[in-house]
Design a protein around this motif. Structure first.
Motif, PDB file in Angstrom:
ATOM      1  N   ILE A  99       0.815  -1.442   0.009  1.00 46.43           N
ATOM      2  CA  ILE A  99      -0.010   0.130   0.120  1.00 46.43           C
ATOM      3  C   ILE A  99       0.619   1.283   0.103  1.00 46.43           C
ATOM      4  CG2 ILE A  99      -1.787   1.224   1.200  1.00 46.43           C
ATOM      5  CD1 ILE A  99      -2.878  -1.353   2.650  1.00 46.43           C
ATOM      6  N   ALA A 100       0.495   2.236  -1.027  1.00 51.15           N
ATOM      7  CA  ALA A 100       1.207   3.529  -1.096  1.00 51.15           C
ATOM      8  C   ALA A 100       0.578   4.378  -0.101  1.00 51.15           C
ATOM      9  CB  ALA A 100       1.277   4.192  -2.304  1.00 51.15           C
ATOM     10  N   PHE A 101       1.095   5.134   0.899  1.00 55.96           N
ATOM     11  CA  PHE A 101       0.697   6.125   1.774  1.00 55.96           C
ATOM     12  C   PHE A 101       0.875   7.311   1.429  1.00 55.96           C
ATOM     13  CE2 PHE A 101       0.242   6.855   6.767  1.00 55.96           C
ATOM     14  CZ  PHE A 101      -0.881   7.701   6.796  1.00 55.96           C
ATOM     15  N   THR A 102       0.007   7.969   1.024  1.00 63.20           N
ATOM     16  CA  THR A 102       0.303   9.570   0.414  1.00 63.20           C
ATOM     17  C   THR A 102      -0.498  10.486   1.302  1.00 63.20           C
ATOM     18  OG1 THR A 102      -1.704   9.566  -1.156  1.00 63.20           O
ATOM     19  CG2 THR A 102       0.299   8.742  -2.040  1.00 63.20           C
ATOM     20  N   GLY A 103      -0.167  11.779   1.079  1.00 60.57           N
ATOM     21  CA  GLY A 103      -0.871  13.033   1.883  1.00 60.57           C
ATOM     22  C   GLY A 103      -0.194  13.345   3.117  1.00 60.57           C
ATOM     23  N   GLY A 104      -0.400  14.398   3.704  1.00 60.37           N
ATOM     24  CA  GLY A 104       0.420  15.029   4.758  1.00 60.37           C
ATOM     25  C   GLY A 104       0.355  13.786   5.889  1.00 60.37           C
ATOM     26  N   VAL A 105      -0.519  13.258   6.399  1.00 60.48           N
ATOM     27  CA  VAL A 105      -0.378  12.609   7.532  1.00 60.48           C
ATOM     28  C   VAL A 105       0.815  11.349   7.230  1.00 60.48           C
ATOM     29  CG1 VAL A 105      -1.974  10.930   9.124  1.00 60.48           C
ATOM     30  CG2 VAL A 105      -2.600  13.247   8.218  1.00 60.48           C
TER      31      VAL A 105
END
Length: 254
Positions: free
Chosen positions: A206-212
Motif C-alpha cells: 500500500i502506498a501512503f500519500t498525503g500529509g499524514v
C-alpha cells in the motif's frame, strides 16, 4: 523544445505544484499554504512557472478550472496515478489529507478498481490529529513521535472531534500520560482507516500519500494493523500534483 506539463493539487491546508517534462521527469515542485484565498495563492504559484498544459486536482480544482480554464481530475485518480509512478507494484493507496481520507484499490494496470472516502467529518483526517495534538500540547511534528513512545495507549471511545477533544481534556485532568493518550488517539484513527482499506478489498503493498503519511506512528500502526508493507514517498504531499501532471501529459498524447 520539450513540452512541460504541470499538476496542481489545491488541498484544504496546502497547495502543491509539480512540473514534469516529456520524459515524465520532475523539473520543479512548489508548495504553499492554501490560505483564505486559494485561487490567489494558486495564481502566485503558477506565475513565472513555464508549462504547456496544466491539470488541477484537490478540493479546489473546480474553482481553478473556472479561474484558469484548466482541465481537472479527481483526487482519487490523481493519487492513484502518482503513487503508481513511484511504486509500480502497489495494489492500493491510502491518502490522508487535512479534511478527508481515502482508501483506493487498484487494478493491475494501475486504474482505480474501488475506493472509499471519508469526507463528512474530521475523524481520521489530518485536521483531527492537528486538533488532538494541540489539546495535548504537542506540535503536529511532535505528536507522532510522542505516540510512538506510548506503550499500550488509552482507549478513546469517540471519533467525533468535539467529543474526542472533551474526552482527551478529561484524561489530562485525571493525570494520564500524554504519550498514552496520543497512542490511543492514533490507534483509533488507524482502526477507521483500516476498516476503509478492508471494505475496498485492497491487496498487496500500500502506498501512503498525503500529509499524514509524514507521521511515523501512523505509518507504524498501519503496517502492524494491516499486516502489509506500507510504501511512503519522499514527499507524500506532492503525489496528487504529480499524478495530475502525469495525467496532463498522457491526455496531451492520447
Amino acid at each position: 523544445m520539450s513540452k512541460r506539463f504541470a499538476g496542481i493539487d489545491i488541498g484544504s491546508r496546502t497547495i502543491e505544484l509539480v512540473v514534469i517534462d516529456e520524459k515524465k521527469e520532475v523539473l520543479d515542485s512548489v508548495q504553499a499554504n492554501t490560505g483564505f484565498d486559494p485561487m490567489a495563492e494558486a495564481k502566485k504559484m503558477i506565475d513565472g512557472v513555464a508549462f504547456d498544459r496544466i491539470m488541477a486536482t484537490g478540493y479546489g480544482r473546480n474553482l481553478f478550472e473556472i479561474s484558469f480554464n484548466a482541465a481537472t481530475v479527481t483526487e482519487i485518480k490523481a493519487h492513484a496515478r502518482g503513487a503508481r509512478a513511484l511504486f509500480p507494484d502497489v495494489q492500493a493507496v491510502i491518502d490522508i489529507g487535512g479534511q478527508d481520507s481515502k482508501a483506493i484499490a487498484l487494478f493491475d494496470n494501475g486504474n482505480v478498481k474501488k475506493f472509499e472516502m471519508n469526507d463528512r467529518c474530521a475523524a481520521g483526517t489530518g485536521k483531527f490529529l492537528e486538533i488532538m495534538a494541540k489539546t495535548l500540547g504537542f506540535t503536529i511534528e511532535e505528536f507522532g513521535q510522542a505516540a510512538l513512545k506510548g506503550q499500550n495507549g488509552l482507549s478513546i471511545s469517540s471519533m467525533c472531534t468535539v467529543f474526542a477533544e472533551s474526552e482527551v481534556t478529561s484524561l489530562i485532568a485525571k493525570g494520564e500520560n500524554p504519550r498514552e493518550i496520543a497512542k490511543g488517539l492514533h490507534t483509533s484513527v488507524i482502526r477507521r482507516v483500516a476498516g476503509m482499506v478492508n471494505r475496498v478489498s485492497a491487496q498487496g503493498d500500500i502506498a501512503f500519500t498525503g500529509g499524514v503519511a509524514k507521521n511515523p506512528c501512523m505509518c507504524a500502526l498501519l503496517e502492524a494493523k494491516l499486516g502489509r508493507r506500507i510504501r511512503i514517498p519522499d514527499d507524500p504531499q506532492q503525489i496528487g500534483a504529480l499524478g495530475a501532471a502525469l495525467l496532463a501529459h498522457e491526455s496531451d498524447n492520447s
